[in-house]
Scaffold this active site. Structure first.
Site, PDB file in Angstrom:
ATOM      1  N   ARG A 278      -5.405  -4.143  -1.530  1.00  0.00           N
ATOM      2  CA  ARG A 278      -5.417  -3.531  -2.858  1.00  0.00           C
ATOM      3  C   ARG A 278      -6.394  -4.187  -3.824  1.00  0.00           C
ATOM      4  NH1 ARG A 278       0.821  -4.237  -3.737  1.00  0.00           N
ATOM      5  NH2 ARG A 278       0.256  -6.119  -2.591  1.00  0.00           N
TER       6      ARG A 278
ATOM      7  N   CYS B 148      -3.591  -9.259  -5.659  1.00  0.00           N
ATOM      8  CA  CYS B 148      -2.536  -8.728  -4.796  1.00  0.00           C
ATOM      9  C   CYS B 148      -2.097  -9.846  -3.852  1.00  0.00           C
ATOM     10  CB  CYS B 148      -2.975  -7.476  -4.044  1.00  0.00           C
ATOM     11  SG  CYS B 148      -4.172  -7.710  -2.712  1.00  0.00           S
TER      12      CYS B 148
ATOM     13  N   ASP C  38       1.924  -1.798  -1.253  1.00  0.00           N
ATOM     14  CA  ASP C  38       1.067  -2.465  -0.268  1.00  0.00           C
ATOM     15  C   ASP C  38       0.950  -1.559   0.958  1.00  0.00           C
ATOM     16  OD1 ASP C  38      -0.249  -4.138   1.521  1.00  0.00           O
ATOM     17  OD2 ASP C  38       0.957  -5.887   0.991  1.00  0.00           O
TER      18      ASP C  38
END
Length: 156
Positions: free
Chosen positions: A13, A7, A123
């Site tokens: 994440r 990520c 996100d």
């Protein structure tokens, strides 16, 4: 098998995905190496965002040992499969790819749930705790499918 989760900052994440898949594969007795990385150098060496840690703990997952690191071109050689979270990650990872063989290893993690959809894991960094739980739920579902494929020796 070696799997990398990627990520942007490697603090929300991807460390969560790493932890979820690590726990699922350990419980299933599957021998797999799992790591995570990101593209922002400002987070290198940091543990996951405190909200990610809190969310993981609420879901009975301990990821305090994970530290952020940068994605490197050498990761294409080290890992068999590289899961990304969103379109921005895809654009960034393409910059590192040396050839089509490198890119064949890359896939959106939610393609495990929705094949070919290129669906993104949003996100949660600038959002509230509900967003962190949504991310957990999405990644948990994807990692469950990935774990089953690993257990059945199916192609990822």
């Amino acid at each position: 098998m070696k799997i990398l989760m990627v990520c942007l900052g490697n603090i929300c994440r991807s460390p969560l995905a790493e932890g979820i898949l690590r726990k699922k594969t350990q419980m299933a007795g599957i021998d797999v190496e799992i790591d995570s990385a990101g593209f922002e150098s400002c987070n290198v060496g940091d543990c996951p965002d405190y909200r990610t840690l809190e969310n993981a703990k609420r879901n009975e997952l301990d990821i305090r040992d994970i530290r952020a690191r940068l994605f490197r071109t050498a990761d294409f050689d080290r890992f068999d499969k590289i899961y990304i979270m969103d379109d921005n990650n895809m654009r960034m990872i393409r910059r590192f790819a040396r050839n089509d063989n490198d890119m064949r290893k890359v896939d959106y993690i939610l393609n495990a749930v929705y094949p070919g959809s290129k669906s993104c894991v949003a996100d949660p960094y600038y959002s509230g705790s509900d967003a962190f739980q949504r991310v957990y739920d999405q990644l948990d579902e994807a990692c469950e499918i990935i774990c089953k494929k690993l257990k059945n020796n199916e192609k990822l």
